[in-house]
Design a protein around this motif. Structure first.
Motif, PDB file in Angstrom:
ATOM      1  N   PHE A 108       0.835  -1.205   0.000  1.00 53.52           N
ATOM      2  CA  PHE A 108       0.000   0.000   0.000  1.00 53.52           C
ATOM      3  C   PHE A 108       0.866   1.250   0.000  1.00 53.52           C
ATOM      4  CE2 PHE A 108       0.877  -0.742   4.447  1.00 53.52           C
ATOM      5  CZ  PHE A 108       1.017   0.516   5.000  1.00 53.52           C
ATOM      6  N   GLY A 109       0.263   2.311  -0.494  1.00 55.60           N
ATOM      7  CA  GLY A 109       0.888   3.622  -0.442  1.00 55.60           C
ATOM      8  C   GLY A 109      -0.017   4.550   0.330  1.00 55.60           C
ATOM      9  N   LEU A 110       0.556   5.597   0.856  1.00 50.38           N
ATOM     10  CA  LEU A 110      -0.230   6.601   1.565  1.00 50.38           C
ATOM     11  C   LEU A 110      -0.354   7.833   0.682  1.00 50.38           C
ATOM     12  CD1 LEU A 110       1.253   6.307   5.169  1.00 50.38           C
ATOM     13  CD2 LEU A 110      -1.018   5.627   4.416  1.00 50.38           C
ATOM     14  N   VAL A 111      -1.596   8.180   0.371  1.00 54.87           N
ATOM     15  CA  VAL A 111      -1.880   9.360  -0.443  1.00 54.87           C
ATOM     16  C   VAL A 111      -2.817  10.257   0.363  1.00 54.87           C
ATOM     17  CG1 VAL A 111      -2.852  10.192  -2.621  1.00 54.87           C
ATOM     18  CG2 VAL A 111      -1.645   7.993  -2.560  1.00 54.87           C
ATOM     19  N   ASP A 112      -2.310  11.412   0.755  1.00 58.82           N
ATOM     20  CA  ASP A 112      -3.082  12.338   1.588  1.00 58.82           C
ATOM     21  C   ASP A 112      -3.625  11.650   2.841  1.00 58.82           C
ATOM     22  OD1 ASP A 112      -2.671  14.467  -0.203  1.00 58.82           O
ATOM     23  OD2 ASP A 112      -4.405  13.834  -1.407  1.00 58.82           O
ATOM     24  N   GLY A 113      -2.795  10.815   3.453  1.00 67.67           N
ATOM     25  CA  GLY A 113      -3.175  10.125   4.687  1.00 67.67           C
ATOM     26  C   GLY A 113      -4.076   8.928   4.503  1.00 67.67           C
ATOM     27  N   ARG A 114      -4.380   8.586   3.276  1.00 67.09           N
ATOM     28  CA  ARG A 114      -5.238   7.419   2.999  1.00 67.09           C
ATOM     29  C   ARG A 114      -4.431   6.343   2.299  1.00 67.09           C
ATOM     30  NH1 ARG A 114     -10.955  10.052   1.090  1.00 67.09           N
ATOM     31  NH2 ARG A 114     -11.419  10.950   3.103  1.00 67.09           N
ATOM     32  N   THR A 115      -4.782   5.108   2.582  1.00 73.91           N
ATOM     33  CA  THR A 115      -4.058   4.014   1.951  1.00 73.91           C
ATOM     34  C   THR A 115      -4.590   3.745   0.552  1.00 73.91           C
ATOM     35  OG1 THR A 115      -5.513   2.350   2.916  1.00 73.91           O
ATOM     36  CG2 THR A 115      -3.504   2.881   4.132  1.00 73.91           C
ATOM     37  N   GLN A 116      -3.680   3.309  -0.298  1.00 75.32           N
ATOM     38  CA  GLN A 116      -4.018   2.965  -1.675  1.00 75.32           C
ATOM     39  C   GLN A 116      -3.317   1.642  -1.993  1.00 75.32           C
ATOM     40  OE1 GLN A 116      -2.332   5.523  -4.803  1.00 75.32           O
ATOM     41  NE2 GLN A 116      -4.450   5.798  -5.458  1.00 75.32           N
ATOM     42  N   GLY A 117      -4.075   0.651  -2.443  1.00 81.05           N
ATOM     43  CA  GLY A 117      -3.511  -0.660  -2.747  1.00 81.05           C
ATOM     44  C   GLY A 117      -2.479  -0.601  -3.858  1.00 81.05           C
ATOM     45  N   MET A 118      -1.369  -1.323  -3.668  1.00 78.00           N
ATOM     46  CA  MET A 118      -0.291  -1.294  -4.649  1.00 78.00           C
ATOM     47  C   MET A 118       0.048  -2.665  -5.239  1.00 78.00           C
ATOM     48  SD  MET A 118       2.311   1.490  -2.943  1.00 78.00           S
ATOM     49  CE  MET A 118       3.482   1.322  -4.289  1.00 78.00           C
ATOM     50  N   LEU A 119      -0.605  -3.710  -4.772  1.00 76.96           N
ATOM     51  CA  LEU A 119      -0.293  -5.051  -5.289  1.00 76.96           C
ATOM     52  C   LEU A 119      -1.179  -5.379  -6.490  1.00 76.96           C
ATOM     53  CD1 LEU A 119       0.316  -7.132  -2.040  1.00 76.96           C
ATOM     54  CD2 LEU A 119       2.003  -6.416  -3.745  1.00 76.96           C
ATOM     55  N   SER A 120      -1.146  -4.518  -7.488  1.00 74.43           N
ATOM     56  CA  SER A 120      -1.985  -4.726  -8.668  1.00 74.43           C
ATOM     57  C   SER A 120      -1.512  -5.911  -9.503  1.00 74.43           C
ATOM     58  CB  SER A 120      -2.039  -3.458  -9.519  1.00 74.43           C
ATOM     59  OG  SER A 120      -0.737  -3.068  -9.890  1.00 74.43           O
ATOM     60  N   ASN A 121      -0.339  -6.448  -9.192  1.00 74.66           N
ATOM     61  CA  ASN A 121       0.142  -7.662  -9.860  1.00 74.66           C
ATOM     62  C   ASN A 121      -0.669  -8.888  -9.437  1.00 74.66           C
ATOM     63  OD1 ASN A 121       1.681  -6.962  -7.356  1.00 74.66           O
ATOM     64  ND2 ASN A 121       2.493  -9.032  -7.593  1.00 74.66           N
ATOM     65  N   ILE A 122      -1.334  -8.831  -8.299  1.00 72.00           N
ATOM     66  CA  ILE A 122      -2.124  -9.957  -7.785  1.00 72.00           C
ATOM     67  C   ILE A 122      -3.527  -9.890  -8.387  1.00 72.00           C
ATOM     68  CG2 ILE A 122      -3.048 -11.111  -5.732  1.00 72.00           C
ATOM     69  CD1 ILE A 122      -0.003 -11.167  -5.800  1.00 72.00           C
ATOM     70  N   ARG A 123      -3.844 -10.872  -9.244  1.00 71.15           N
ATOM     71  CA  ARG A 123      -5.146 -10.898  -9.909  1.00 71.15           C
ATOM     72  C   ARG A 123      -6.140 -11.862  -9.257  1.00 71.15           C
ATOM     73  NH1 ARG A 123      -1.931 -12.061 -14.710  1.00 71.15           N
ATOM     74  NH2 ARG A 123      -3.238 -13.888 -14.900  1.00 71.15           N
ATOM     75  N   ARG A 124      -5.618 -12.809  -8.474  1.00 68.89           N
ATOM     76  CA  ARG A 124      -6.495 -13.777  -7.804  1.00 68.89           C
ATOM     77  C   ARG A 124      -5.977 -14.033  -6.406  1.00 68.89           C
ATOM     78  NH1 ARG A 124      -8.694 -18.594 -11.508  1.00 68.89           N
ATOM     79  NH2 ARG A 124     -10.421 -18.321 -10.083  1.00 68.89           N
ATOM     80  N   ILE A 125      -6.918 -14.256  -5.493  1.00 76.09           N
ATOM     81  CA  ILE A 125      -6.607 -14.606  -4.108  1.00 76.09           C
ATOM     82  C   ILE A 125      -7.371 -15.883  -3.790  1.00 76.09           C
ATOM     83  CG2 ILE A 125      -6.817 -13.938  -1.689  1.00 76.09           C
ATOM     84  CD1 ILE A 125      -6.841 -10.972  -2.742  1.00 76.09           C
ATOM     85  N   GLY A 126      -6.683 -16.854  -3.259  1.00 80.11           N
ATOM     86  CA  GLY A 126      -7.316 -18.096  -2.823  1.00 80.11           C
ATOM     87  C   GLY A 126      -7.046 -18.311  -1.347  1.00 80.11           C
ATOM     88  N   VAL A 127      -8.017 -18.859  -0.654  1.00 78.09           N
ATOM     89  CA  VAL A 127      -7.874 -19.147   0.765  1.00 78.09           C
ATOM     90  C   VAL A 127      -8.406 -20.548   1.027  1.00 78.09           C
ATOM     91  CG1 VAL A 127      -8.500 -18.458   3.116  1.00 78.09           C
ATOM     92  CG2 VAL A 127      -8.187 -16.711   1.344  1.00 78.09           C
ATOM     93  N   VAL A 128      -7.611 -21.341   1.736  1.00 75.02           N
ATOM     94  CA  VAL A 128      -8.030 -22.662   2.191  1.00 75.02           C
ATOM     95  C   VAL A 128      -7.763 -22.695   3.684  1.00 75.02           C
ATOM     96  CG1 VAL A 128      -7.655 -25.151   2.032  1.00 75.02           C
ATOM     97  CG2 VAL A 128      -7.472 -23.727  -0.029  1.00 75.02           C
ATOM     98  N   THR A 129      -8.824 -22.834   4.467  1.00 76.97           N
ATOM     99  CA  THR A 129      -8.671 -22.748   5.908  1.00 76.97           C
ATOM    100  C   THR A 129      -9.608 -23.698   6.637  1.00 76.97           C
ATOM    101  OG1 THR A 129      -8.505 -21.192   7.759  1.00 76.97           O
ATOM    102  CG2 THR A 129     -10.294 -20.818   6.178  1.00 76.97           C
ATOM    103  N   THR A 130      -9.325 -23.881   7.910  1.00 79.51           N
ATOM    104  CA  THR A 130     -10.160 -24.713   8.771  1.00 79.51           C
ATOM    105  C   THR A 130     -10.471 -23.940  10.049  1.00 79.51           C
ATOM    106  OG1 THR A 130      -8.193 -25.719   9.781  1.00 79.51           O
ATOM    107  CG2 THR A 130      -9.203 -26.893   7.929  1.00 79.51           C
ATOM    108  N   TYR A 131     -11.662 -24.164  10.569  1.00 78.11           N
ATOM    109  CA  TYR A 131     -12.110 -23.543  11.822  1.00 78.11           C
ATOM    110  C   TYR A 131     -12.520 -24.647  12.786  1.00 78.11           C
ATOM    111  CZ  TYR A 131     -13.095 -19.083   9.312  1.00 78.11           C
ATOM    112  OH  TYR A 131     -13.028 -17.924   8.580  1.00 78.11           O
ATOM    113  N   GLY A 132     -12.173 -24.488  14.041  1.00 74.05           N
ATOM    114  CA  GLY A 132     -12.700 -25.400  15.048  1.00 74.05           C
ATOM    115  C   GLY A 132     -14.180 -25.134  15.282  1.00 74.05           C
ATOM    116  N   ALA A 133     -14.577 -23.882  15.153  1.00 73.79           N
ATOM    117  CA  ALA A 133     -15.959 -23.471  15.401  1.00 73.79           C
ATOM    118  C   ALA A 133     -16.850 -23.731  14.195  1.00 73.79           C
ATOM    119  CB  ALA A 133     -15.993 -21.982  15.743  1.00 73.79           C
TER     120      ALA A 133
END
Length: 193
Positions: A108-133
């Motif tokens: 991320f970058g800070l522009v006028d005190g606000r964050t701006q995403g910088m990982l535009s190279n990432i086109r997909r996000i996958g998550v594989v997780t387990t919960y006890g609950a």
């Protein structure tokens, strides 16, 4: 596609390890280039030290302690997280990865005190997780890991990445059949990525 897989579990004989292996095999069989980052196996140091924090906003130097991980993240076109949910959050090792590698000037970058995403190279996000609950309990408690993965991670990609979130809830009462069914679902989903 070049995919960074972030795996976080201390036990190489766990169900989480089986899920990790299924992700790696499915993505590789689908023709992707996989950068397999086993945080425990690689001995990643999750501690954001005093020196790290003092230099956090120094864009010319803040990546030095974790440069190899920054390079891997910047080279990726997709990221897949494989981890258990503990105490309705990430394992400390994975949380430390985000604290130390998702730095100003990188994720991320800070522009006028606000964050701006910088990982535009990432086109997909996958998550594989387990919960006890159960899903119900996780939802009633706000499900912080899901929110982080489906909102905050998307934000650092400037909202360009799509998210696939696969969770096996209620592991405390899971059976061999439920675990096998979830493992199969993971294989199918990631073989079609």
């Amino acid at each position: 596609m070049r995919i960074l897989v972030l795996y976080c579990h201390p036990n190489p004989e766990s169900y989480g390890a089986a899920l990790h292996l299924a992700v790696i095999k499915s993505l590789t069989a689908a023709g992707h280039v996989v950068d397999d980052c086993d945080l425990y196996g690689e001995g990643f140091d999750p501690v954001l030290s005093r020196a790290d924090r003092l230099g956090y906003h120094d864009l010319a130097a803040n990546t030095r302690p974790v440069q190899a991980h920054v390079d891997r993240l910047k080279a990726a076109e997709a990221i897949v997280l494989v981890f258990p949910v503990w105490n309705f959050g990430f394992p400390a090792m994975l949380k430390g990865y985000f604290d130390r590698v998702f730095l100003p000037g990188i994720s991320f970058g800070l522009v006028d005190g606000r964050t701006q995403g910088m990982l535009s190279n990432i086109r997909r996000i996958g998550v594989v997780t387990t919960y006890g609950a159960s899903w119900t309990k996780a939802t009633l408690l706000g499900n912080p890991p899901r929110k982080f993965c489906t909102r905050s991670l998307r934000a650092v990609t400037a909202f360009k990445a799509s998210v696939t979130y696969l969770a096996h809830y209620d592991m405390n009462r899971s059976t061999p059949a439920t675990r096998q069914a979830f493992l199969k679902r993971v294989q199918i989903v990631f073989s079609r990525w």
